[in-house]
Design an enzyme around this catalytic site. Structure first.
Site, mmCIF file in Angstrom:
data_model
loop_
_atom_site.group_PDB
_atom_site.id
_atom_site.type_symbol
_atom_site.label_atom_id
_atom_site.label_comp_id
_atom_site.label_asym_id
_atom_site.label_seq_id
_atom_site.Cartn_x
_atom_site.Cartn_y
_atom_site.Cartn_z
ATOM 1 N NE ARG A 176 44.956 35.833 45.805
ATOM 2 C CZ ARG A 176 43.984 35.969 45.847
ATOM 3 N NH1 ARG A 176 43.229 36.624 46.101
ATOM 4 N NH2 ARG A 176 43.065 34.324 45.901
ATOM 5 C CD GLU A 195 42.131 28.993 36.385
ATOM 6 O OE1 GLU A 195 42.640 29.999 36.310
ATOM 7 O OE2 GLU A 195 40.761 28.984 36.564
ATOM 8 C CG HIS A 251 37.586 37.138 38.180
ATOM 9 N ND1 HIS A 251 38.405 36.024 38.980
ATOM 10 C CD2 HIS A 251 38.475 36.140 36.959
ATOM 11 C CE1 HIS A 251 38.639 35.160 38.610
ATOM 12 N NE2 HIS A 251 39.091 34.755 38.142
ATOM 13 C CE1 TYR A 305 42.259 34.527 40.383
ATOM 14 C CE2 TYR A 305 44.414 34.396 41.813
ATOM 15 C CZ TYR A 305 42.992 33.196 40.554
ATOM 16 O OH TYR A 305 43.484 32.199 39.818
ATOM 17 C CG ASP A 317 36.589 28.273 35.950
ATOM 18 O OD1 ASP A 317 35.950 26.736 36.579
ATOM 19 O OD2 ASP A 317 37.399 28.834 35.880
ATOM 20 C CG ASP A 338 35.770 30.022 42.232
ATOM 21 O OD1 ASP A 338 36.076 28.834 41.731
ATOM 22 O OD2 ASP A 338 35.525 31.407 42.359
ATOM 23 C CD GLU A 362 37.453 32.650 34.847
ATOM 24 O OE1 GLU A 362 37.412 31.797 36.104
ATOM 25 O OE2 GLU A 362 38.641 33.251 34.944
ATOM 26 C CG HIS A 384 39.749 28.819 33.337
ATOM 27 N ND1 HIS A 384 39.812 30.150 34.028
ATOM 28 C CD2 HIS A 384 41.012 29.462 32.355
ATOM 29 C CE1 HIS A 384 40.614 31.064 33.457
ATOM 30 N NE2 HIS A 384 41.312 30.948 33.059
ATOM 31 C CG HIS A 390 39.438 25.946 40.496
ATOM 32 N ND1 HIS A 390 39.831 26.966 39.666
ATOM 33 C CD2 HIS A 390 38.365 27.052 40.375
ATOM 34 C CE1 HIS A 390 39.527 27.603 39.417
ATOM 35 N NE2 HIS A 390 38.326 27.895 39.903
ATOM 36 C CG HIS A 424 43.544 34.604 34.900
ATOM 37 N ND1 HIS A 424 42.847 36.125 36.157
ATOM 38 C CD2 HIS A 424 42.673 33.797 35.211
ATOM 39 C CE1 HIS A 424 41.704 35.342 36.485
ATOM 40 N NE2 HIS A 424 41.534 34.366 35.832
ATOM 41 C CG HIS A 457 34.465 29.777 38.386
ATOM 42 N ND1 HIS A 457 35.017 30.613 37.388
ATOM 43 C CD2 HIS A 457 35.236 29.501 38.869
ATOM 44 C CE1 HIS A 457 36.201 31.482 37.938
ATOM 45 N NE2 HIS A 457 36.554 30.172 39.038
#
Length: 277
Positions: free
Chosen positions: A37, A256, A107, A70, A176, A224, A142, A211, A226, A67, A179
């Site tokens: 973040r 994930e 992303h 985000y 994913d 989205d 992704e 993913h 999970h 990764h 997703h």
């Protein structure tokens, strides 16, 4: 052998992640390059990175997956936000060379009202700026769920980005499962058809990682969220088909799901038992 791992904290260093992966029955793992973040990246200890490289070679690990945070948005309306994304990814790719030959996932971003075409143009421009011929890392776009103005929920958008990138041989796709299902690709009832469509539009050779996540929401919900494997709308039978599919079974799978380490260990064991040797 099934190549499977989960998301691990990088706070204790590279070698510690490798050892943790082995403790839970994994033979790969995913990690954030920095605060997911935020922007701060921990300095890399070259000796620690080399210790992980040795451990992975000794234990037969599959490719590990880094990764991006985000918060990055390479197709933001705001120029400073775009520049931050470009600088962060460029820095991450330089850092990835301490563990050469692996994967870096991000992303694609949200066009925030500019339209998908403008979003695609900005993302590809960023990739043209940061990719280098000498890099050993494969950068993965992704597949997204289609929330708001996300770019990358349609296979055609991923293809359009790839087509605009000069060093496209350094690009791949991370599929994913949550997703794509939330985006409207029915991998539960028509996995063959979805993969055939992906192959026709993007090319199955571009698919480098999966993913593996269940979804808290129904098909084509564009949400989205999970869920643990088998506890969501995809269901365990779908995952058994996914990990055993001829076009997917040799790829690395990264969990994930909303778990702690013991939960990941259970899912890894469960999926290994469902994998046909």
């Amino acid at each position: 052998m099934l190549t499977i791992g989960c998301h691990l904290s990088s706070s204790k260093g590279f070698e510690a992640m490798g050892k943790t992966a082995l403790e839970i029955g994994a033979n790969t793992f995913q990690f954030f390059t920095r605060n997911p973040r935020g922007s701060k990246a921990k300095d890399i200890d070259p000796a620690d990175a080399e210790a992980l490289n040795r451990l992975m070679a000794e234990q037969g690990f599959g490719k590990i997956l880094a990764h991006a945070p985000y918060t990055l948005n390479a197709c933001s309306k705001d120029e400073k936000t775009r520049e931050f994304a470009w600088m962060t990814i460029a820095d991450d790719l330089a850092r990835m060379e301490y563990t050469p030959g692996n994967l870096y996932n991000f992303h694609p971003g949200s066009h925030v009202g500019q339209g998908p075409e403008r979003g695609i143009e900005l993302i590809s421009a960023m990739l043209n700026d940061v990719l280098a011929p000498e890099q050993t890392t494969t950068v993965l776009l992704e597949t997204m769920a289609g929330k708001g103005s996300e770019v990358g929920s349609r296979f055609e958008e991923l293809r359009a980005i790839i087509d605009r990138v000069e060093l496209s041989d350094r690009l791949g796709v991370c599929l994913d499962t949550c997703h794509v299902y939330d985006a409207g690709y029915d991998i539960v009832e028509d996995l063959d058809g979805v993969l055939e469509r992906f192959d026709k539009i993007v090319g199955i050779g571009r698919l480098k990682a999966v993913h593996i996540n269940d979804s808290k929401n129904p098909f084509a919900s564009h949400k989205d969220r999970h869920e643990k494997i088998g506890d969501g709308s995809l269901g365990f039978d779908a995952f058994q088909r996914i990990i055993n599919h001829p076009q997917l079974r040799e790829l690395p799978f990264y969990l994930e799901t909303p778990n702690e380490l013991d939960g990941y260990a259970r899912e890894i064991k469960m999926l290994r038992e469902a994998y046909g040797e």
